[in-house]
Write an enzyme that holds these catalytic residues in place. Sequence first.
Site, PDB file in Angstrom:
ATOM      1  N   ASP A  81     -65.608  -8.341  31.586  1.00 10.29           N
ATOM      2  CA  ASP A  81     -64.528  -7.357  31.639  1.00 10.29           C
ATOM      3  C   ASP A  81     -65.117  -6.091  32.240  1.00 10.29           C
ATOM      4  OD1 ASP A  81     -62.521  -5.503  31.275  1.00 10.29           O
ATOM      5  OD2 ASP A  81     -62.145  -6.006  29.169  1.00 10.29           O
TER       6      ASP A  81
ATOM      7  N   SER B  97     -59.231   1.208  49.210  1.00 13.83           N
ATOM      8  CA  SER B  97     -57.862   0.939  49.643  1.00 13.83           C
ATOM      9  C   SER B  97     -57.403   2.081  50.533  1.00 13.83           C
ATOM     10  CB  SER B  97     -56.925   0.823  48.434  1.00 13.83           C
ATOM     11  OG  SER B  97     -55.577   0.636  48.855  1.00 13.83           O
TER      12      SER B  97
ATOM     13  N   TYR C 262     -53.345   3.844  40.573  1.00 14.69           N
ATOM     14  CA  TYR C 262     -54.225   3.108  41.479  1.00 14.69           C
ATOM     15  C   TYR C 262     -54.715   4.006  42.612  1.00 14.69           C
ATOM     16  CZ  TYR C 262     -55.441  -0.504  44.971  1.00 14.69           C
ATOM     17  OH  TYR C 262     -56.075  -1.285  45.910  1.00 14.69           O
TER      18      TYR C 262
ATOM     19  N   LYS D  94     -58.645   4.932  43.628  1.00 20.32           N
ATOM     20  CA  LYS D  94     -59.261   4.586  44.902  1.00 20.32           C
ATOM     21  C   LYS D  94     -59.709   5.822  45.673  1.00 20.32           C
ATOM     22  CE  LYS D  94     -59.043   0.124  44.544  1.00 20.32           C
ATOM     23  NZ  LYS D  94     -60.267  -0.682  44.424  1.00 20.32           N
TER      24      LYS D  94
END
Length: 268
Positions: free
Chosen positions: A74, A153, A167, A171
């Site tokens: 994890d 990304s 997110y 990034k």
Amino acid sequence: MNGAAQTPLQVRDFAGKAVLVTGGAQGIGFGIAAAFAARGAEVAIADLRGEAASVAAQRIAQQGSGTARAYEADLAEHAQIARLVAEVEADFGRLDVVVHNAAYFPLTAFDAITPAMLQRTLAVNLSALFWLAQAATPAFIRQGGGRMLATSSVTGPRVAYPGLAHYAASKAGVNGFIRAAALELARYKITVNGVEPGMIRTPAMDNLGDDAHNRRIEQGIPLGRLGEPSDIAAAMLFLASDAASYITGQTIVVDGGATLPESTAVLG
């Protein structure tokens, strides 16, 4: 020029090298793992889902494209990251390349993001990169250098996407880390780089919409198609190779031209 035939730079093979890929059970991660294995590397596939990692390793073996071992971890847990890196180095006897590809990004409206959701997004996408680099650095030093790579990304550093504020923030942080870590690790002959994928055809794209939605996305991409995991893998192979030995603190955008400022206006 002396008239002799010119040989283009080749991305060398990775025979004898050990490569760790997180989030390697499917999608971009599996594409990266398979590409390194096909070029001779011994690949460690780490994933939250241990069984899926085992299946991915078996696929690589069945394809006859190299060797891979599965690891369950994890990436939101610091202790599990330290254990993972130690196990991989012990099993392979070395560690040459680490690719942090694992990511968490539940599509969620900004005002519905919960503290737990934000915490896990930052832990898996960003904090894990810190802990992987910390854990891998001694192993890299023992090898006389290494390659720390990250799947970033275009979302965050360059563009935005509805429902991915958490997110995007993670990034953008990844890109900042790449630049800062590159400065600190250069003295050990460790390079730190990343790849910024655009829209890539993976199972994770199912979170963003149906086939009709994907076709509309393709219409806005100058090269006229969604990317494939192999497109990202090719960039990772280059950054891990000797051909990129003088590149550090950088990211390569692999998006078919989608983030060019004028692309939408030009395409109409």
